[in-house]
Design a protein around this motif. Structure first.
Motif, PDB file in Angstrom:
ATOM      1  N   SER A 317       0.825  -1.210   0.000  1.00  0.00           N
ATOM      2  CA  SER A 317       0.000   0.000   0.000  1.00  0.00           C
ATOM      3  C   SER A 317       0.857   1.258   0.000  1.00  0.00           C
ATOM      4  N   TRP A 318       1.864   1.302   0.852  1.00  0.00           N
ATOM      5  CA  TRP A 318       2.727   2.481   0.892  1.00  0.00           C
ATOM      6  C   TRP A 318       3.544   2.634  -0.389  1.00  0.00           C
ATOM      7  N   VAL A 319       3.928   1.520  -0.991  1.00  0.00           N
ATOM      8  CA  VAL A 319       4.633   1.603  -2.270  1.00  0.00           C
ATOM      9  C   VAL A 319       3.731   2.200  -3.339  1.00  0.00           C
ATOM     10  N   ALA A 320       2.456   1.788  -3.364  1.00  0.00           N
ATOM     11  CA  ALA A 320       1.516   2.342  -4.342  1.00  0.00           C
ATOM     12  C   ALA A 320       1.289   3.837  -4.116  1.00  0.00           C
ATOM     13  N   ILE A 321       1.189   4.238  -2.836  1.00  0.00           N
ATOM     14  CA  ILE A 321       0.976   5.659  -2.528  1.00  0.00           C
ATOM     15  C   ILE A 321       2.174   6.489  -2.985  1.00  0.00           C
ATOM     16  N   ILE A 357      -3.706  15.054  -3.426  1.00  0.00           N
ATOM     17  CA  ILE A 357      -5.064  14.493  -3.555  1.00  0.00           C
ATOM     18  C   ILE A 357      -5.007  13.029  -3.965  1.00  0.00           C
ATOM     19  N   ALA A 358      -4.146  12.693  -4.916  1.00  0.00           N
ATOM     20  CA  ALA A 358      -4.040  11.309  -5.377  1.00  0.00           C
ATOM     21  C   ALA A 358      -3.567  10.395  -4.247  1.00  0.00           C
ATOM     22  N   CYS A 359      -2.571  10.864  -3.487  1.00  0.00           N
ATOM     23  CA  CYS A 359      -2.052  10.048  -2.374  1.00  0.00           C
ATOM     24  C   CYS A 359      -3.109   9.883  -1.281  1.00  0.00           C
ATOM     25  N   SER A 360      -3.888  10.950  -1.027  1.00  0.00           N
ATOM     26  CA  SER A 360      -4.932  10.881   0.002  1.00  0.00           C
ATOM     27  C   SER A 360      -6.031   9.909  -0.401  1.00  0.00           C
ATOM     28  N   LEU A 361      -6.416   9.939  -1.670  1.00  0.00           N
ATOM     29  CA  LEU A 361      -7.442   9.016  -2.137  1.00  0.00           C
ATOM     30  C   LEU A 361      -6.974   7.562  -2.032  1.00  0.00           C
ATOM     31  N   LEU A 362      -5.725   7.300  -2.400  1.00  0.00           N
ATOM     32  CA  LEU A 362      -5.191   5.946  -2.285  1.00  0.00           C
ATOM     33  C   LEU A 362      -5.126   5.503  -0.824  1.00  0.00           C
ATOM     34  N   TYR A 363      -4.689   6.405   0.048  1.00  0.00           N
ATOM     35  CA  TYR A 363      -4.594   6.050   1.474  1.00  0.00           C
ATOM     36  C   TYR A 363      -5.974   5.722   2.037  1.00  0.00           C
ATOM     37  N   ARG A 368      -9.904   1.720   4.003  1.00  0.00           N
ATOM     38  CA  ARG A 368     -11.245   1.177   3.948  1.00  0.00           C
ATOM     39  C   ARG A 368     -11.204  -0.357   3.711  1.00  0.00           C
ATOM     40  N   ASN A 369     -10.247  -0.810   2.931  1.00  0.00           N
ATOM     41  CA  ASN A 369     -10.140  -2.246   2.653  1.00  0.00           C
ATOM     42  C   ASN A 369      -9.339  -3.002   3.702  1.00  0.00           C
ATOM     43  N   GLY A 370      -8.846  -2.301   4.718  1.00  0.00           N
ATOM     44  CA  GLY A 370      -8.120  -2.981   5.792  1.00  0.00           C
ATOM     45  C   GLY A 370      -6.667  -3.261   5.495  1.00  0.00           C
ATOM     46  N   TRP A 371      -6.115  -2.634   4.491  1.00  0.00           N
ATOM     47  CA  TRP A 371      -4.704  -2.861   4.176  1.00  0.00           C
ATOM     48  C   TRP A 371      -3.793  -1.968   5.015  1.00  0.00           C
ATOM     49  N   LEU A 372      -4.298  -0.873   5.512  1.00  0.00           N
ATOM     50  CA  LEU A 372      -3.516   0.039   6.349  1.00  0.00           C
ATOM     51  C   LEU A 372      -4.247   0.287   7.665  1.00  0.00           C
TER      52      LEU A 372
END
Length: 372
Positions: A317-321, A357-363, A368-372
């Motif tokens: 998740s952090w790599v994607a962000i 904004i893009a990073c906030s949406l990904l986070y 929401r999916n429980g990955w973070l």
């Protein structure tokens, strides 16, 4: 090999040992050849009418007992000799005194035998595995939890010879308890055998209860938190449970047949059946603990894999962000002449806002999916 040529060789070995080893027990020095010259002799005594009778040595005690039994209507006098990790010549010396079978003597010297009950003529040879729980201040993956040993018991019409291997489960308490209760000693050699078997099985129960408590503690720890070190501790418990199972389970069948043997007096058979019942309870508890240990190990491995997957999801998740601002910065680092917003006054803050904004949406999506 164990013919009449053997015991002269033993006598010669004893003469050499007496000449070169000054550290001979006081009892051996005062009685000459009445006891084997060895520190492995724990104790010996003759018991007549439920009372301990002092004798000059083992052969004298045996002669006294047999004379009493020959003149008594109820021959219940006997000699009890206790040894701890003796050498071959010492056991073979006793074999000559008590007419023990050579095969049983060989087993008693070598140790590492399976629990069993063998009959040789008018005597029994019983092998009992002993277990002891080793308490540790800090329990690691390599700590030894259960120590094992052996007790070999020769039981004849007028004698009991115990050979103990291992420093755990001494028989001094058993001897003292029997000497305090003459009624128990009046049962004869089979009464001593019952007391020893009952003592060993009681140790089984104690160790099984301690292992059960240890497993319950580990089970609670697994579902609270787990690590590679915890799995190593569980595997160590599993290994120790297998060791205990090897010591306890093979004794169940010999003890069950012992209670039915004709050499056991009818009034003593119910006592041996009681030991068999306790042993059956121990075997059931060890089996259930072993299955519980398997379940705990599987649960710990599954829990460990789940935590590893959870860590991998967090990292991904952090790599994607971080990939979003890296990609945008990489695009604007190409230095082309015609690119959007290069000449605009608000180009830089606009690009930064797009990154945030893009990073906030990904986070938010990963949370929401429980990955973070």
């Amino acid at each position: 090999m164990r013919s009449s040529l053997l015991f002269p060789r033993i006598r010669h070995a004893r003469m050499i040992r007496a000449a070169h080893a000054p550290a001979v027990p006081l009892r051996a020095r005062t009685t000459g050849v009445c006891v084997p010259p060895s520190d492995s002799l724990v104790d010996y005594a003759a018991y007549v009418g439920g009372k301990k009778i002092e004798a000059l040595g083992i052969p004298d005690a045996l002669e006294l007992v047999r004379a009493h039994n020959a003149a008594s209507e109820k021959p219940n006098a006997f000699v009890w000799v206790g040894l701890h990790e003796p050498d071959a010549p010492e056991v073979e010396w006793l074999a000559e005194v008590f007419a023990l079978h050579p095969l049983a003597v060989e087993d008693a010297v070598k140790a590492h035998q399976r629990p069993k009950v063998e009959r040789y003529g008018d005597s029994l040879f019983v092998v009992l595995k002993t277990v002891a729980y080793l308490d540790h201040e800090v329990l690691t993956e390599t700590s030894e939890i259960i120590a094992t040993g052996e007790i070999m018991v020769f039981v004849g019409p007028d004698f009991v010879v115990t050979v103990r291997h291992g420093k755990h489960c001494p028989l001094a308490d058993v001897r003292e308890r029997l000497e305090d209760k003459p009624k128990l000693l009046n049962r004869g050699p089979t009464g001593v055998l019952h007391a020893i078997a009952d003592h060993v099985v009681d140790k089984y129960l104690s160790v099984a209860d301690q292992m059960q408590a240890e497993l319950e503690e580990v089970e609670a720890m697994v579902f609270a938190d787990v690590s590679a070190r915890d799995i190593g501790r569980i595997y160590n418990l599993k290994r120790e449970m297998i060791e205990m199972k090897r010591s306890v389970t093979p004794l169940q069948s010999p003890m069950a047949t012992l209670a039915q043997r004709r050499m056991i007096p009818s009034e003593m058979r119910e006592y041996f059946r009681d030991v068999v019942d306790h042993l059956a309870r121990v075997c059931e508890q060890v089996e259930s603990s072993n299955e519980l240990c398997n379940s705990i190990l599987q649960a710990a491995l599954a829990r460990s894999n789940a935590l590893a997957n959870e860590d991998m999801r967090k990292i991904s998740s952090w790599v994607a962000i971080m990939a979003v601002p890296t990609m945008i910065a990489g695009v604007y680092g190409m230095n082309f002449d015609h690119m959007p917003e290069l000449e605009s006054v608000f180009g830089y803050p606009v690009v930064l806002c797009v990154m945030v904004i893009a990073c906030s949406l990904l986070y938010r999506g990963f949370r929401r999916n429980g990955w973070l």
